[in-house]
Design a protein around this motif. Structure first.
Motif, PDB file in Angstrom:
ATOM      1  N   VAL A 199      45.317  -6.473  20.164  1.00 42.46           N
ATOM      2  CA  VAL A 199      46.355  -5.171  20.730  1.00 42.46           C
ATOM      3  C   VAL A 199      46.408  -4.167  20.021  1.00 42.46           C
ATOM      4  N   LYS A 200      46.495  -4.592  18.469  1.00 41.87           N
ATOM      5  CA  LYS A 200      46.871  -3.505  17.638  1.00 41.87           C
ATOM      6  C   LYS A 200      45.512  -3.278  16.586  1.00 41.87           C
ATOM      7  N   ASP A 201      45.104  -1.871  16.441  1.00 42.59           N
ATOM      8  CA  ASP A 201      44.016  -1.819  15.465  1.00 42.59           C
ATOM      9  C   ASP A 201      44.788  -1.573  14.218  1.00 42.59           C
ATOM     10  N   PRO A 202      44.275  -2.256  13.179  1.00 40.13           N
ATOM     11  CA  PRO A 202      45.113  -2.266  11.803  1.00 40.13           C
ATOM     12  C   PRO A 202      44.634  -1.131  11.118  1.00 40.13           C
ATOM     13  N   PRO A 203      45.420  -0.335  10.394  1.00 40.34           N
ATOM     14  CA  PRO A 203      45.051   0.762   9.735  1.00 40.34           C
ATOM     15  C   PRO A 203      44.553   0.339   8.308  1.00 40.34           C
ATOM     16  N   LEU A 204      43.687   1.428   7.817  1.00 42.53           N
ATOM     17  CA  LEU A 204      42.989   1.246   6.462  1.00 42.53           C
ATOM     18  C   LEU A 204      44.145   1.532   5.714  1.00 42.53           C
ATOM     19  N   ILE A 205      44.512   0.440   4.863  1.00 42.06           N
ATOM     20  CA  ILE A 205      45.554   0.721   3.715  1.00 42.06           C
ATOM     21  C   ILE A 205      45.026   0.232   2.327  1.00 42.06           C
ATOM     22  N   GLU A 206      45.831   0.671   1.389  1.00 49.15           N
ATOM     23  CA  GLU A 206      45.508   0.357   0.066  1.00 49.15           C
ATOM     24  C   GLU A 206      46.252  -1.144  -0.257  1.00 49.15           C
ATOM     25  N   VAL A 207      45.184  -2.329  -0.467  1.00 50.14           N
ATOM     26  CA  VAL A 207      45.996  -3.614  -0.465  1.00 50.14           C
ATOM     27  C   VAL A 207      46.105  -3.871  -1.868  1.00 50.14           C
ATOM     28  N   SER A 208      45.182  -3.460  -2.731  1.00 49.43           N
ATOM     29  CA  SER A 208      45.492  -3.474  -4.298  1.00 49.43           C
ATOM     30  C   SER A 208      44.824  -2.079  -4.665  1.00 49.43           C
ATOM     31  N   PRO A 209      44.959  -1.890  -6.115  1.00 47.16           N
ATOM     32  CA  PRO A 209      44.803  -0.649  -6.499  1.00 47.16           C
ATOM     33  C   PRO A 209      43.298  -0.111  -6.138  1.00 47.16           C
ATOM     34  N   ASN A 210      43.113   0.832  -5.569  1.00 44.24           N
ATOM     35  CA  ASN A 210      41.896   1.350  -5.216  1.00 44.24           C
ATOM     36  C   ASN A 210      41.031   0.495  -4.207  1.00 44.24           C
ATOM     37  N   HIS A 211      41.639  -0.277  -3.575  1.00 43.94           N
ATOM     38  CA  HIS A 211      40.812  -1.410  -2.762  1.00 43.94           C
ATOM     39  C   HIS A 211      41.598  -1.346  -1.258  1.00 43.94           C
ATOM     40  N   LEU A 212      40.763  -0.708  -0.359  1.00 44.36           N
ATOM     41  CA  LEU A 212      41.653  -0.464   0.762  1.00 44.36           C
ATOM     42  C   LEU A 212      40.769  -1.367   2.036  1.00 44.36           C
ATOM     43  N   CYS A 213      41.752  -1.860   2.751  1.00 41.49           N
ATOM     44  CA  CYS A 213      41.222  -2.841   3.692  1.00 41.49           C
ATOM     45  C   CYS A 213      41.832  -2.731   4.911  1.00 41.49           C
ATOM     46  N   SER A 214      41.051  -2.900   6.293  1.00 42.92           N
ATOM     47  CA  SER A 214      42.000  -2.820   7.622  1.00 42.92           C
ATOM     48  C   SER A 214      41.875  -4.080   8.312  1.00 42.92           C
ATOM     49  N   CYS A 215      43.062  -4.899   8.025  1.00 41.16           N
ATOM     50  CA  CYS A 215      43.051  -6.225   8.535  1.00 41.16           C
ATOM     51  C   CYS A 215      44.476  -6.641   8.640  1.00 41.16           C
ATOM     52  N   HIS A 216      44.968  -7.054   9.637  1.00 44.74           N
ATOM     53  CA  HIS A 216      46.501  -7.438   9.845  1.00 44.74           C
ATOM     54  C   HIS A 216      46.734  -8.573   8.856  1.00 44.74           C
ATOM     55  N   LEU A 217      45.775  -9.342   8.357  1.00 47.11           N
ATOM     56  CA  LEU A 217      46.019 -10.509   7.377  1.00 47.11           C
ATOM     57  C   LEU A 217      46.756  -9.729   6.210  1.00 47.11           C
ATOM     58  N   TYR A 218      46.541  -8.502   5.944  1.00 47.28           N
ATOM     59  CA  TYR A 218      46.882  -8.057   4.425  1.00 47.28           C
ATOM     60  C   TYR A 218      47.929  -6.884   4.812  1.00 47.28           C
ATOM     61  N   LEU A 219      48.365  -6.670   5.960  1.00 54.62           N
ATOM     62  CA  LEU A 219      49.302  -5.402   6.421  1.00 54.62           C
ATOM     63  C   LEU A 219      50.665  -5.873   5.566  1.00 54.62           C
ATOM     64  N   ASN A 220      51.068  -6.814   5.407  1.00 49.55           N
ATOM     65  CA  ASN A 220      52.483  -6.995   4.832  1.00 49.55           C
ATOM     66  C   ASN A 220      52.250  -7.458   3.219  1.00 49.55           C
ATOM     67  N   LYS A 221      51.065  -7.263   2.717  1.00 50.25           N
ATOM     68  CA  LYS A 221      50.955  -7.808   1.321  1.00 50.25           C
ATOM     69  C   LYS A 221      50.643  -6.733   0.385  1.00 50.25           C
ATOM     70  N   GLN A 222      50.894  -5.551   0.864  1.00 49.19           N
ATOM     71  CA  GLN A 222      50.643  -4.200  -0.155  1.00 49.19           C
ATOM     72  C   GLN A 222      51.684  -4.242  -1.219  1.00 49.19           C
TER      73      GLN A 222
END
Ligand code: SF4
Length: 318
Positions: free
Chosen positions: A295-318
């Motif tokens: 239902v929700k399209d995950p945003p592209l976020i910085e998960v570790s320095p200069n490493h961006l990912c768009s996935c709900h598995l990593y949304l709370n791991k920033q």
């Protein structure tokens, strides 16, 4: 390093009688001056549409695209001369991108006379042939007298002839025999180093990018799913789609095998472009799919320095 090309919220939708195709859907990218940026994806991912927008062959539906701070969402026939000089492209198929009726001399002297009117002819053409490792006698040959790799080298010489800063390489080796692909890549790498060129290297061939790109972005159904520096991308990728593609690359050595992610099996097929799934577009194929992904399209976020990912598995791991 400064960004030479900035893309923000870029969308390109095509209206067809059957519905709307979202070929590029909200893409953000910053390409740094002097880097080799790999834009990877399967057929239909939108990577070539991005290339066509950069070249002015398509106008975006919405969003920004700036080259050295200037808006370049301008059709190719209305682009100022300086912009045409600075951004060049090498297409996948040199047989269709070179005029069969013209000789190599005629193919190269047109852009030189437009963009570098003071450059001496034919010396400048001989210099270009030398830069791409073609013998001087090729100057009076027609494309049909050249092999596939030689034609692509003429196309590369034509791109170089305006002294550009940015070259879009759209699958430049995919239509060529394996035997000449390595030679073309080596010449492209030599030219990039010698002239400090910026490359946007578009390909479906992930293993090729591991050897040449400084950074890699992966696209799926019009969206960027992951961006990272090349080493990080190939040894510590996050997105299940990236892992799936990396796990299927054939490797030769045991060391390479150890670096590969565990085999990830896709559970479905690529959805049709007219019927994109809700939420994360990869969810029908993802073995890690959760309820939220549908239902929700995950945003592209910085998960570790200069490493961006768009996935709900990593949304709370920033
Ligand atoms: Fe898989 Fe969900 Fe991540 Fe999409 S958001 S890649 S479906 S885990």
């Amino acid at each position: 390093m400064a960004a030479i090309l900035e893309i923000k919220g870029l969308k390109k939708y095509f209206k067809t009688r059957k519905g709307t195709i979202k070929a590029v859907d909200d893409v953000d990218l910053e390409i740094e001056e002097g880097e080799i940026f790999g834009l990877v994806g399967e057929s239909g991912s939108g990577k070539t549409t991005v290339a066509n927008i950069i070249m002015g062959l398509y106008l975006p539906t919405s969003g920004e695209i700036k080259y050295k701070g200037n808006n370049i969402a301008i059709p190719i026939n209305k682009r100022p001369k300086w912009l045409k000089k600075e951004i060049q492209i090498v297409f996948q198929n040199p047989a269709s991108s070179l005029n069969p009726k013209k000789t190599v001399r005629q193919i190269l002297e047109v852009p030189i006379s437009i963009h570098r009117p003071d450059a001496p002819l034919p010396q400048t053409i001989y210099e270009l042939l030398e830069m791409v490792d073609l013998p001087p006698e090729f100057i009076d040959r027609h494309p049909e007298e050249l092999g596939g790799g030689e034609k692509q080298l003429v196309a590369i010489a034509r791109a170089l002839s305006t002294e550009p800063s940015l070259i879009v390489l759209d699958e430049p080796t995919s239509s060529l025999d394996v035997s000449v692909q390595g030679k073309i890549i080596n010449i492209l790498m030599k030219l990039q180093k010698n002239f400090g060129l910026t490359y946007i290297f578009i390909t479906h061939n992930l293993s090729l990018m591991s050897n040449v790109a400084n950074r890699v972005a992966i696209m799926y159904l019009g969206k960027i799913k992951e961006i990272a520096k090349s080493e990080e991308f190939f040894t510590n990728s996050f997105h299940p789609y990236t892992k799936m593609l990396l796990s299927s690359i054939p490797v030769i050595t045991e060391e390479e095998e150890k670096l590969k992610p565990k085999k990830i099996l896709s559970t479905g097929e690529i959805p049709g472009a007219l019927k994109l799934p809700e939420g994360c577009s990869f969810h029908p194929r993802c073995p890690f799919v959760m309820d939220v992904c549908k239902v929700k399209d995950p945003p592209l976020i910085e998960v570790s320095p200069n490493h961006l990912c768009s996935c709900h598995l990593y949304l709370n791991k920033q």
